[in-house]
Design an enzyme around this catalytic site. Structure first.
Site, PDB file in Angstrom:
ATOM      1  N   SER A 110       0.839  -1.202   0.000  1.00  0.00           N
ATOM      2  CA  SER A 110       0.000   0.000   0.000  1.00  0.00           C
ATOM      3  C   SER A 110       0.867   1.243   0.000  1.00  0.00           C
ATOM      4  O   SER A 110       1.980   1.231   0.520  1.00  0.00           O
ATOM      5  CB  SER A 110      -0.881  -0.006   1.253  1.00  0.00           C
ATOM      6  OG  SER A 110      -1.606   1.196   1.354  1.00  0.00           O
ATOM      7  N   TYR A 136       2.181   0.785  10.176  1.00  0.00           N
ATOM      8  CA  TYR A 136       1.613   0.156   8.980  1.00  0.00           C
ATOM      9  C   TYR A 136       2.544   0.379   7.787  1.00  0.00           C
ATOM     10  O   TYR A 136       2.873  -0.554   7.052  1.00  0.00           O
ATOM     11  CB  TYR A 136       0.225   0.732   8.700  1.00  0.00           C
ATOM     12  CG  TYR A 136      -0.444   0.193   7.468  1.00  0.00           C
ATOM     13  CD1 TYR A 136      -1.027  -1.067   7.463  1.00  0.00           C
ATOM     14  CD2 TYR A 136      -0.514   0.948   6.300  1.00  0.00           C
ATOM     15  CE1 TYR A 136      -1.657  -1.563   6.330  1.00  0.00           C
ATOM     16  CE2 TYR A 136      -1.142   0.461   5.167  1.00  0.00           C
ATOM     17  CZ  TYR A 136      -1.711  -0.791   5.191  1.00  0.00           C
ATOM     18  OH  TYR A 136      -2.334  -1.276   4.063  1.00  0.00           O
TER      19      TYR A 136
END
Length: 121
Positions: A24, A33
């Site tokens: 991502s 993340y």
């Protein structure tokens, strides 16, 4: 650890092994993340070289903005405006790319970070 163990246990015919990571670009404001996605990218791309002798290809897909329930209405509208195709991606589109990479036709693609994001920039 999973990629390493896959390499240790793989016993299929040469050219049939596949590793596909999903990454991502959505990392701003979420350092853990983002760090984990960056690490995943590098691990999978390194595996493309390290497991080549087994006939295992390894690639990473960045599917871009796909609404799987996490987007707000405001966020969704903003992203659609930033995407040349004027829409969001679908989970099925990501699955189609995975399906291709896992097929015999996709075996030559190895060590790539594939952007499948409708031109989102």
């Amino acid at each position: 650890m999973l990629v390493r163990e896959y390499g240790r246990r793989f016993s299929g015919a040469h050219g049939t092994g596949r590793i596909i990571g999903l990454t991502s670009d959505h990392t701003v404001g979420n350092l853990p993340y983002g760090a984990s996605k960056g690490a995943l990218d590098r691990i999978v791309l390194a595996a493309a070289r390290e497991l080549a002798h087994l006939g295992v290809s390894a690639n990473v897909i960045n599917p871009g903005p796909v609404d799987t329930g996490w987007m707000t209405d405001e966020g969704r509208e903003s992203i659609v405006r930033q995407t040349p195709l004027n829409r969001l991606g679908t989970p099925q589109e990501t699955a189609h790319l995975v399906d291709f990479l896992c097929s015999p036709q996709g075996q030559w693609i190895n060590g790539q970070l594939l952007m499948s994001n409708g031109g989102f920039a």
